[in-house]
Design an enzyme around this catalytic site. Structure first.
Site, short mmCIF file in Angstrom:
data_model
loop_
_atom_site.label_atom_id
_atom_site.label_comp_id
_atom_site.label_asym_id
_atom_site.label_seq_id
_atom_site.Cartn_x
_atom_site.Cartn_y
_atom_site.Cartn_z
N HIS A 124 -67.86 -5.30 -64.74
CA HIS A 124 -66.45 -4.57 -65.26
C HIS A 124 -65.21 -5.31 -64.23
CE1 HIS A 124 -63.90 -1.57 -66.49
NE2 HIS A 124 -63.56 -1.41 -65.15
N GLU A 125 -65.73 -5.07 -63.01
CA GLU A 125 -64.79 -5.51 -62.03
C GLU A 125 -64.42 -7.07 -61.88
OE1 GLU A 125 -63.11 -3.46 -60.68
OE2 GLU A 125 -64.16 -1.80 -61.16
N HIS A 128 -61.63 -7.50 -64.61
CA HIS A 128 -60.32 -7.24 -64.14
C HIS A 128 -59.90 -8.56 -63.35
CE1 HIS A 128 -60.11 -3.15 -65.44
NE2 HIS A 128 -61.10 -2.83 -64.75
#
Length: 143
Positions: A124-125, A128
């Site tokens: 997820h990170e 980003h």
């Protein structure tokens, strides 16, 4: 499927997870992510520095710091992506990101074995971070 988090840990050593994650980035975005420790100063020995290269040309597109492990004595909980340097064509700056997680650290010389939730958080990170690092917008405030 009835699996418990702890049952999956042996399959998720951090280095193996990174190999899989970086392979996926190569297939989806045509980038090669290479460990470049020693090319930038880090704030803790556990922090890694990586370069993002165009797979076809080898051009350096961006970089990021990965701080993967929890340090309850001096690091807040949670996970986040932060902007270190924004892309700027005018200033000839390549984007640099901070990818910060609070995963399970190595224990007794054994590698970090992540839970499925920790793997999901890292992916997820990284998503980003890729949005920040692979932008084509030329001006930092909009990139």
């Amino acid at each position: 499927f009835g699996f418990e988090q702890e049952e999956l840990r042996p399959y998720f050593a951090l280095d193996n997870v990174l190999d899989g994650l970086f392979g996926l980035c190569r297939r989806l975005y045509g980038v090669e992510i290479v460990r470049s420790d020693g090319e930038a100063e880090v704030w803790h020995a556990d922090v890694g520095f990586f370069k993002v290269l165009d797979e076809a040309s080898g051009e350096h597109l961006a970089s990021f710091f990965l701080d993967p492990y929890a340090r309850p004595e001096n690091k807040r909980g949670g996970a986040w992506m932060g902007v270190c340097v924004g892309r700027s064509k005018v200033l000839d700056r390549k984007p640099v990101a901070y990818l910060t997680c609070n995963g399970s650290p190595p224990v007794d010389g054994k590698p970090s074995l992540m839970t499925f939730d920790e793997v999901t958080t890292l992916f997820h990170e990284t998503g980003h971070g890729l949005q920040h690092m692979l932008t084509k917008v030329a001006h930092a405030p909009a990139a």
